[in-house]
Scaffold this active site. Structure first.
Site, mmCIF file in Angstrom:
data_model
loop_
_atom_site.group_PDB
_atom_site.id
_atom_site.type_symbol
_atom_site.label_atom_id
_atom_site.label_comp_id
_atom_site.label_asym_id
_atom_site.label_seq_id
_atom_site.Cartn_x
_atom_site.Cartn_y
_atom_site.Cartn_z
ATOM 1 N N GLU A 63 -4.982 -8.484 10.515
ATOM 2 C CA GLU A 63 -3.674 -8.566 10.625
ATOM 3 C C GLU A 63 -3.580 -10.255 11.225
ATOM 4 O O GLU A 63 -4.655 -10.547 11.719
ATOM 5 C CB GLU A 63 -2.867 -8.082 11.492
ATOM 6 N N ASP A 107 -11.026 -0.143 4.450
ATOM 7 C CA ASP A 107 -10.366 0.370 5.605
ATOM 8 C C ASP A 107 -9.743 1.583 5.455
ATOM 9 O O ASP A 107 -10.173 2.258 4.309
ATOM 10 C CB ASP A 107 -9.171 -0.877 5.961
ATOM 11 N N ASP A 121 1.420 -10.904 4.307
ATOM 12 C CA ASP A 121 1.164 -11.770 5.382
ATOM 13 C C ASP A 121 -0.052 -12.482 5.277
ATOM 14 O O ASP A 121 -0.602 -13.012 6.278
ATOM 15 C CB ASP A 121 1.585 -11.103 6.699
ATOM 16 N N HIS A 128 -3.086 -11.250 5.115
ATOM 17 C CA HIS A 128 -4.176 -10.231 5.578
ATOM 18 C C HIS A 128 -5.152 -9.649 4.626
ATOM 19 O O HIS A 128 -4.621 -9.659 3.344
ATOM 20 C CB HIS A 128 -3.687 -9.099 6.398
HETATM 21 C C1 GLP Z 1 -2.888 -2.966 2.622
HETATM 22 C C2 GLP Z 1 -4.752 -2.789 2.527
HETATM 23 C C3 GLP Z 1 -5.125 -4.162 1.770
HETATM 24 C C4 GLP Z 1 -4.477 -4.510 0.768
HETATM 25 C C5 GLP Z 1 -3.081 -4.770 0.981
HETATM 26 C C6 GLP Z 1 -2.195 -5.134 -0.150
HETATM 27 O O1 GLP Z 1 -2.496 -3.457 3.635
HETATM 28 N N1 GLP Z 1 -5.230 -2.682 3.680
HETATM 29 O O2 GLP Z 1 -6.565 -4.124 1.691
HETATM 30 O O3 GLP Z 1 -5.011 -6.013 0.188
HETATM 31 O O4 GLP Z 1 -2.727 -3.444 1.286
HETATM 32 O O5 GLP Z 1 -1.871 -4.098 -1.048
HETATM 33 P P1 GLP Z 1 -1.432 -4.122 -2.563
HETATM 34 O O6 GLP Z 1 -2.349 -4.459 -3.523
HETATM 35 O O7 GLP Z 1 -0.734 -2.847 -2.743
HETATM 36 O O8 GLP Z 1 -0.047 -5.101 -2.472
#
Ligand code: GLP
Length: 272
Positions: free
Chosen positions: A148, A72, A141, A143
């Site tokens: 989402e 993403d 959440d 995702h």
């Molecule tokens: C963002 C990214 C996700 C990732 C999530 C969790 O939303 N788009 O791909 O899994 O953050 O991030 P973190 O690993 O910093 O908790």
């Protein structure tokens, strides 16, 4: 689904990195037969990338014949912004390994036609032969990528509007100011991730414990998009003890017994 429970973040990162490295080694990629790897951003994969860099520097694995597709990118954030996923990937991974830059694919959140950008991304994945291994993290959440709650479980790459929950979770990267966090992103779909031949999701820390519970114990539900993994033939979740705070004791014990009997934990942690 395979669930691996490691003691802490360090062993989670090592386990995941060695798992990925072994997949690449077994595939034995060549210029005509490249390994296709899906890549996440976020804090969860930082340790994994560090260990993959280490294995690359030691000459244990090479990324010369690896093609990557990132999950993403924010919409409207300049690529050069320190918190863009372009910056993240080059700073934390690609600049430190022997990958050919032309084999790196990251969605362009500043493309003049965002829908065309998304469609083209899906086409490039197909042209590359599909994704062999998609690595991912989980949002609090539940995702995956930026899919989402409420995302279609068969979705492909597209534009997503971020939830307040995600904007708040990610504002730590933007001076803790929610107003600076982009409100939309381009993201591969749940269906794009599920189409990969294998998936490995990293889940660490107490803030992810509800998401882990829904991923493993809840039903397949578009409000926790990571739960789609339950339908994947080769789905792996590697988590740490802290992330297990909300799963049932019986679930926890089963996966601990399983990894002990199958020797899954030590096999990978001590592989290289
Ligand atoms: C963002 C990214 C996700 C990732 C999530 C969790 O939303 N788009 O791909 O899994 O953050 O991030 P973190 O690993 O910093 O908790």
């Amino acid at each position: 689904m395979r669930v691996i429970i490691t003691n802490d973040y360090e062993s989670l990162s090592k386990w995941a990195a060695h798992f990925v490295a072994k997949k690449i080694l077994d595939f034995n990629p060549t210029p005509d037969h490249k390994f296709v790897l899906g890549c996440p951003t976020g804090s969860s994969p930082l340790g994994l990338y560090k260990e993959l860099i280490n294995l690359n520097k030691k000459g244990i694995i090479s990324f010369k014949n690896v093609i990557t597709f990132n999950m993403d990118e924010y919409v409207g954030l300049p690529e050069s912004h320190p918190e863009s996923y372009h910056s993240f990937m080059w700073n934390n991974f690609f600049n430190h390994i022997d990958i050919d830059p032309k084999n790196v694919h990251i969605l362009n959140g500043n493309a003049p036609d965002l829908l065309a950008e998304c469609a083209h991304y899906e086409e490039m994945i197909v042209e590359a032969g599909g994704i062999d291994l998609f690595m991912g993290g989980i949002g609090p959440d539940g995702h995956i990528a930026f899919n989402e709650p409420g995302s279609s479980m068969t979705s492909k790459t597209r534009i997503k509007t971020l939830t307040t929950n995600t904007i708040q979770a990610n504002c730590r990267f933007f001076d803790n100011d929610v107003n600076q966090v982009p409100k939309q992103a381009l993201t591969v779909g749940v269906g794009t991730v599920m189409a990969a031949r294998e998936v490995i999701i990293l889940c660490n820390g107490h803030t992810k414990s509800r998401a882990l519970k829904h991923a493993i114990e809840g039903g397949v539900n578009h409000m926790w998009t990571v739960s789609a993994l339950q339908l994947h033939e080769h789905g792996n979740i590697v988590c740490d003890e802290d992330a297990c705070a909300d799963i049932n004791v019986s679930t926890y014990k089963y996966f601990k017994d399983k990894q002990r009997i199958e020797g899954l934990l030590d096999t990978y942690i001590n592989m290289f």
